[in-house]
Design an enzyme around this catalytic site. Structure first.
Site, PDB file in Angstrom:
ATOM      1  NE  ARG A 131      -3.736  -0.068   2.460  1.00  0.00           N
ATOM      2  CZ  ARG A 131      -4.465   0.166   3.544  1.00  0.00           C
ATOM      3  NH1 ARG A 131      -4.402  -0.649   4.589  1.00  0.00           N
ATOM      4  NH2 ARG A 131      -5.266   1.209   3.599  1.00  0.00           N
ATOM      5  CG  HIS A 137      -9.085   5.598  10.784  1.00  0.00           C
ATOM      6  ND1 HIS A 137     -10.004   5.397   9.787  1.00  0.00           N
ATOM      7  CD2 HIS A 137      -9.813   5.711  11.929  1.00  0.00           C
ATOM      8  CE1 HIS A 137     -11.225   5.366  10.307  1.00  0.00           C
ATOM      9  NE2 HIS A 137     -11.129   5.570  11.606  1.00  0.00           N
ATOM     10  CB  CYS A 169       7.743  -0.332  19.293  1.00  0.00           C
ATOM     11  SG  CYS A 169       7.994  -1.887  20.178  1.00  0.00           S
ATOM     12  CB  CYS A 227      11.777  -3.196  23.340  1.00  0.00           C
ATOM     13  SG  CYS A 227      10.502  -3.465  22.092  1.00  0.00           S
ATOM     14  CB  THR A 231     -16.489   8.938   4.392  1.00  0.00           C
ATOM     15  OG1 THR A 231     -16.597   7.859   5.337  1.00  0.00           O
ATOM     16  CG2 THR A 231     -17.415  10.066   4.802  1.00  0.00           C
TER      17      THR A 231
HETATM   18  P1  OAD Z   1     -15.066   3.414   1.875  1.00  0.00           P
HETATM   19  O1  OAD Z   1     -14.350   2.639   0.830  1.00  0.00           O
HETATM   20  O2  OAD Z   1     -15.925   2.710   2.883  1.00  0.00           O
HETATM   21  O3  OAD Z   1     -16.012   4.505   1.186  1.00  0.00           O
HETATM   22  C1  OAD Z   1     -15.518   5.328   0.171  1.00  0.00           C
HETATM   23  C2  OAD Z   1     -16.663   6.234  -0.258  1.00  0.00           C
HETATM   24  O4  OAD Z   1     -16.173   7.121  -1.253  1.00  0.00           O
HETATM   25  C3  OAD Z   1     -17.833   5.463  -0.884  1.00  0.00           C
HETATM   26  O5  OAD Z   1     -19.042   5.932  -0.334  1.00  0.00           O
HETATM   27  C4  OAD Z   1     -17.730   5.814  -2.376  1.00  0.00           C
HETATM   28  O6  OAD Z   1     -19.015   5.887  -2.972  1.00  0.00           O
HETATM   29  C5  OAD Z   1     -17.120   7.184  -2.308  1.00  0.00           C
HETATM   30  N1  OAD Z   1     -16.383   7.604  -3.496  1.00  0.00           N
HETATM   31  C6  OAD Z   1     -15.841   6.837  -4.467  1.00  0.00           C
HETATM   32  N2  OAD Z   1     -15.227   7.617  -5.388  1.00  0.00           N
HETATM   33  C7  OAD Z   1     -15.385   8.906  -4.976  1.00  0.00           C
HETATM   34  C8  OAD Z   1     -14.979  10.169  -5.469  1.00  0.00           C
HETATM   35  N3  OAD Z   1     -14.275  10.286  -6.611  1.00  0.00           N
HETATM   36  N4  OAD Z   1     -15.322  11.285  -4.770  1.00  0.00           N
HETATM   37  C9  OAD Z   1     -16.042  11.187  -3.632  1.00  0.00           C
HETATM   38  N5  OAD Z   1     -16.453  10.012  -3.096  1.00  0.00           N
HETATM   39  C10 OAD Z   1     -16.126   8.897  -3.766  1.00  0.00           C
HETATM   40  O7  OAD Z   1     -13.956   4.294   2.614  1.00  0.00           O
HETATM   41  P2  OAD Z   1     -14.114   5.084   3.964  1.00  0.00           P
HETATM   42  O8  OAD Z   1     -15.498   5.618   4.132  1.00  0.00           O
HETATM   43  O9  OAD Z   1     -13.009   6.037   4.025  1.00  0.00           O
HETATM   44  O10 OAD Z   1     -10.883   2.293   8.697  1.00  0.00           O
HETATM   45  O11 OAD Z   1     -13.869   3.942   5.063  1.00  0.00           O
HETATM   46  C11 OAD Z   1     -13.827   4.375   6.410  1.00  0.00           C
HETATM   47  C12 OAD Z   1     -12.934   3.452   7.152  1.00  0.00           C
HETATM   48  O12 OAD Z   1     -13.380   2.103   6.960  1.00  0.00           O
HETATM   49  C13 OAD Z   1     -11.500   3.424   6.668  1.00  0.00           C
HETATM   50  O13 OAD Z   1     -10.767   4.499   7.178  1.00  0.00           O
HETATM   51  C14 OAD Z   1     -11.036   2.121   7.277  1.00  0.00           C
HETATM   52  C15 OAD Z   1     -12.243   1.243   7.025  1.00  0.00           C
HETATM   53  O14 OAD Z   1     -12.521   0.409   8.102  1.00  0.00           O
HETATM   54  C16 OAD Z   1      -9.752   1.731   9.256  1.00  0.00           C
HETATM   55  O15 OAD Z   1      -8.903   1.217   8.567  1.00  0.00           O
HETATM   56  C17 OAD Z   1      -9.716   1.807  10.734  1.00  0.00           C
END
Ligand code: OAD
Length: 245
Positions: free
Chosen positions: A70, A119, A127, A150, A188
């Site tokens: 990544r 996050h 560590c 450690c 999101t």
């Molecule tokens: P997701 O993959 O759950 O959601 C991404 C969102 O972005 C979706 O609703 C898509 O429809 C939208 N999307 C896609 N392309 C886009 C664009 N060009 N412009 C705007 N929106 C677009 O990702 P997150 O909501 O970030 O947590 O996920 C939240 C958390 O879930 C992450 O941070 C991760 C995961 O568990 C941890 O790793 C702790």
């Protein structure tokens, strides 16, 4: 794409603006969103099964390699116009707070200053045993490398499933949501708490809530404005419409 006239007026006079971003903001940088299928040799793994302390304990080498993959993706990509537009927004608003769920560091790279990384950040390491930040180590061929302090294993400084966010981080984020006059929820899926509750804190605090996402989410019916377009397109256009830049 039309930005509603009343939203333009509201933003011109807003003093406290907060934005919550998710993986969708980095999509136009070529970084797959969190819930999109993984590609290549990682296609068969579910992120939910890799991004956990248990997964790391069971197979530290696999989890470390996944994060190296990544990191490689991210180092070959760069912030997109959506990130830069948020940097511009911060310059135009007296008090702007950017809360991100993303670990790619693109907001910082694009010049945003007041950032809450809910996050963590994939470019930082710590560590596993002591939790202290580690930015260099000797045994470069060990996978994962070992803590110089450690001898424990080094892990990325990101929040894993099953781990709590540092309380100061989430408290700052909640405060920034509750005190916002305008709260943006951008890219999101608003599925993962506590981040997913921030738009509700904002709404309860009296903020105008604006969602920017091509797809529906659980808050879409509740927000004041839902702009169903990609953020890399909407945000620069919004900045141009509000501040003529
Ligand atoms: P997701 O993959 O759950 O959601 C991404 C969102 O972005 C979706 O609703 C898509 O429809 C939208 N999307 C896609 N392309 C886009 C664009 N060009 N412009 C705007 N929106 C677009 O990702 P997150 O909501 O970030 O947590 O996920 C939240 C958390 O879930 C992450 O941070 C991760 C995961 O568990 C941890 O790793 C702790």
């Amino acid at each position: 794409m039309i930005i509603p006239k009343d939203l333009i007026q509201i933003l011109r006079s807003a003093k406290f603006v907060t934005a919550l971003t998710g993986a969708g903001v980095s999509k136009e940088s070529g970084i797959p969103t969190f819930r999109e299928a993984q590609t290549g040799l990682w296609a068969r793994y579910d992120p939910m099964e890799l991004a956990t302390p248990l997964a790391f304990k069971k197979n530290p080498k696999l989890v470390w390699k996944w994060y190296q993959w990544r990191r490689e993706l991210i180092s070959n990509a760069e912030p997109n116009p959506g990130h830069y537009a948020l940097t511009e927004l911060e310059l135009r608003v007296p008090k702007f707070t950017l809360i991100t769920q993303n670990i790619d560091g693109f907001h910082k790279q694009a010049g945003s200053k007041n950032i809450i990384e809910l996050h963590g950040n994939i470019n930082r390491n710590k560590c596993f045993d002591e939790g202290i930040m580690v930015d260099s180590w000797k045994d470069n061929d060990a996978i994962p490398p070992h803590c110089p302090n450690c001898g424990g294993l080094i892990r990325p400084d990101v929040v894993w499933f099953g781990e709590n966010l540092p309380s100061v981080v989430i408290n700052d984020a909640i405060h920034a949501a509750q005190t916002a006059e305008v709260f943006f929820s951008i890219g999101t899926s608003t599925l993962v708490h506590p981040a997913a509750s921030l738009p509700i804190y904002a709404m309860n605090g009296g903020a105008i809530v604006v969602e920017i996402n091509p797809d529906e989410t659980p808050i879409s019916q509740k927000v004041h404005y839902a702009i169903r377009e990609p953020s890399g397109k909407v945000l620069p256009h919004l900045i141009q419409q509000v501040w003529n830049v």
